[in-house]
Design an enzyme around this catalytic site. Sequence first.
Site, mmCIF file in Angstrom:
data_model
loop_
_atom_site.group_PDB
_atom_site.id
_atom_site.type_symbol
_atom_site.label_atom_id
_atom_site.label_comp_id
_atom_site.label_asym_id
_atom_site.label_seq_id
_atom_site.Cartn_x
_atom_site.Cartn_y
_atom_site.Cartn_z
ATOM 1 N N CYS A 72 -4.222 6.746 -5.326
ATOM 2 C CA CYS A 72 -2.802 7.333 -5.340
ATOM 3 C C CYS A 72 -2.784 7.960 -4.165
ATOM 4 O O CYS A 72 -3.793 8.917 -3.583
ATOM 5 C CB CYS A 72 -2.729 8.225 -6.351
ATOM 6 S SG CYS A 72 -1.323 9.450 -6.009
ATOM 7 N N ASP A 117 7.372 5.738 0.854
ATOM 8 C CA ASP A 117 6.634 6.103 -0.460
ATOM 9 C C ASP A 117 7.800 6.828 -1.151
ATOM 10 O O ASP A 117 8.774 7.051 -0.846
ATOM 11 C CB ASP A 117 5.429 7.141 0.013
ATOM 12 C CG ASP A 117 4.789 7.623 -1.308
ATOM 13 O OD1 ASP A 117 4.742 7.048 -2.336
ATOM 14 O OD2 ASP A 117 4.154 8.787 -1.310
ATOM 15 N N SER A 118 7.457 6.983 -2.376
ATOM 16 C CA SER A 118 8.441 7.852 -3.185
ATOM 17 C C SER A 118 8.610 9.097 -2.755
ATOM 18 O O SER A 118 9.421 9.703 -2.991
ATOM 19 C CB SER A 118 8.114 7.622 -4.787
ATOM 20 O OG SER A 118 6.830 8.238 -4.983
ATOM 21 N N CYS A 176 2.478 3.965 -1.174
ATOM 22 C CA CYS A 176 2.681 4.031 -2.465
ATOM 23 C C CYS A 176 2.118 3.128 -3.294
ATOM 24 O O CYS A 176 2.456 1.961 -3.356
ATOM 25 C CB CYS A 176 4.223 4.102 -2.661
ATOM 26 S SG CYS A 176 4.678 4.454 -4.468
ATOM 27 N N HIS A 198 -1.493 10.533 -2.815
ATOM 28 C CA HIS A 198 -1.703 12.138 -2.773
ATOM 29 C C HIS A 198 -3.322 12.338 -2.959
ATOM 30 O O HIS A 198 -3.771 13.512 -2.561
ATOM 31 C CB HIS A 198 -1.268 12.812 -4.229
ATOM 32 C CG HIS A 198 0.156 12.944 -4.153
ATOM 33 N ND1 HIS A 198 1.091 11.901 -4.130
ATOM 34 C CD2 HIS A 198 1.122 14.202 -3.831
ATOM 35 C CE1 HIS A 198 2.386 12.342 -4.190
ATOM 36 N NE2 HIS A 198 2.393 13.784 -3.945
ATOM 37 N N GLU A 200 0.378 18.802 -4.884
ATOM 38 C CA GLU A 200 1.881 19.478 -4.396
ATOM 39 C C GLU A 200 1.723 21.006 -4.382
ATOM 40 O O GLU A 200 2.501 21.521 -3.554
ATOM 41 C CB GLU A 200 2.980 18.555 -5.182
ATOM 42 C CG GLU A 200 3.014 17.391 -4.659
ATOM 43 C CD GLU A 200 4.309 16.553 -5.558
ATOM 44 O OE1 GLU A 200 4.804 17.033 -6.437
ATOM 45 O OE2 GLU A 200 4.635 15.534 -4.876
#
Lengths: 274, 274
Positions: B188, B16-17, B79, B190, B156
């Site tokens: 996504c 993933d990034s 991702c 996240h 985050e």
Amino acid sequence: MSLDNRADNRPIGVFDSGIGGITVLRELVKAFPNENYIYLGDTARLPYGSKSPETVRKYSVQNMKYLVSRDVKAIVVACNTASTQVTESMFEGRPVYNVITPGADLAVKKTENKRIAVLGTRATIRAGSYTKKIKELMPEAQVFAQACPLFVPLAEEAWYEDPVTNIIAFRYLQNLKKAEVDTVVLGCTHYPLLKASIRKVFGNYVHLIDSGEAISQELAADFDRDHVKMATNVDKSYLVVALTDHSEQFENLSNELLCTVMTGQIDFETVSVI
Amino acid sequence: MSLDNRADNRPIGVFDSGIGGITVLRELVKAFPNENYIYLGDTARLPYGSKSPETVRKYSVQNMKYLVSRDVKAIVVACNTASTQVTESMFEGRPVYNVITPGADLAVKKTENKRIAVLGTRATIRAGSYTKKIKELMPEAQVFAQACPLFVPLAEEAWYEDPVTNIIAFRYLQNLKKAEVDTVVLGCTHYPLLKASIRKVFGNYVHLIDSGEAISQELAADFDRDHVKMATNVDKSYLVVALTDHSEQFENLSNELLCTVMTGQIDFETVSVI
């Protein structure tokens, strides 16, 4: 090099990892409308705020070399994270302006109670450069640093005057308000876009220090003492916006932010800096 | 290559990034605790969501080559932005799992009223890959796509169950709620961290499609038909987390997210993939 001894029409080079530095560019254009500008936005590698010091340094040097290759007469590091890693005042013969020194200078000039807040990304706050610089200039100052990671995406959503932004600003800033600071350094180039919400927390009597304004004052002083020569463009100054990755959102937002201050041509290019 | 015909103890490679793919890894570890894993987080170049398709493709290929150099037996593109640019099902002899196909598959299986929402970053929504895939599988489905750019920074910040996240979720999602979708693709990696807030908007009876769960089901099917061979580790499986830029925040967050599911060793490394 300019052939005219009294003028230098080469552009002023400005770089940032992305859109934030446009707030610095906007203040420069407002202060010096006859200058030419090249703005480098390293959109392919943004954001710098989450990257290590070594990586940010490497990218910054690549960006400065690129600007030198475009024959700029001065370099403005319009990115707080990059400014923590670019401490030299000259780069390949060009004067370099980072945002830390002028911001710290202006904060120290403005504060009366010597209680100063610094807002920034996690990386800027961790680096502690503003605090160090302010303490150097005014050892008796009390500096309160606060990371505000959601401010950048809120600015990029353009939620400038918005209840959500007000709530988040209140959450990040309420302890600084209680600490009775009288001066607040907007230590990230996106943050001037959220001035309304930040002012709502602190009230009207606090000094908000905007890097763009601070850097313009420093550049004006250098023009005065002929450290940098002014351009002589009248009604034909240009701005080139060079991006390392094409971004329509960037073009729209920068057009929106610059249209009220820029009278000349704005050209967009996609470039490689590696 | 494994010497045992019935087992393959080489690791499963996941990239993933940044941190988001850890939610996918967590589901994989939960489903297949005996496997070994190598997780590549391209933290030096995150986020991918704001980059052009060409750049995302280039970075993804570099990441897959790196995982191949670590001798993985399968590659999981954890991702969503990268998944829009990695459409091949094999890469240098290894099966590749992107998050789009399993997510779309599961959404189509779950929906009853054939009204499906897709949430994602600007880039994922612009690419339209989920919508295309869902329409391919169920042409009569109505798909409602919504970009939610603040969800990643909220995750985050770890504001998982938070009034601010609830308000922002309500703002992004209220029109989808009105559209009476019965299935919501968390497009996504996240977003599973914000499930509580997303569920508050839609209520308890909506199906939330989590890429990690969807990809685990697909991998389980491939283990069953021997397309990929399982590992035979018992009580000694390992996880290597390789980051392209050191990040303490990343280490803390991934330890926190994985500690409840991972029994073996977690090692952190900083690597270069270029």
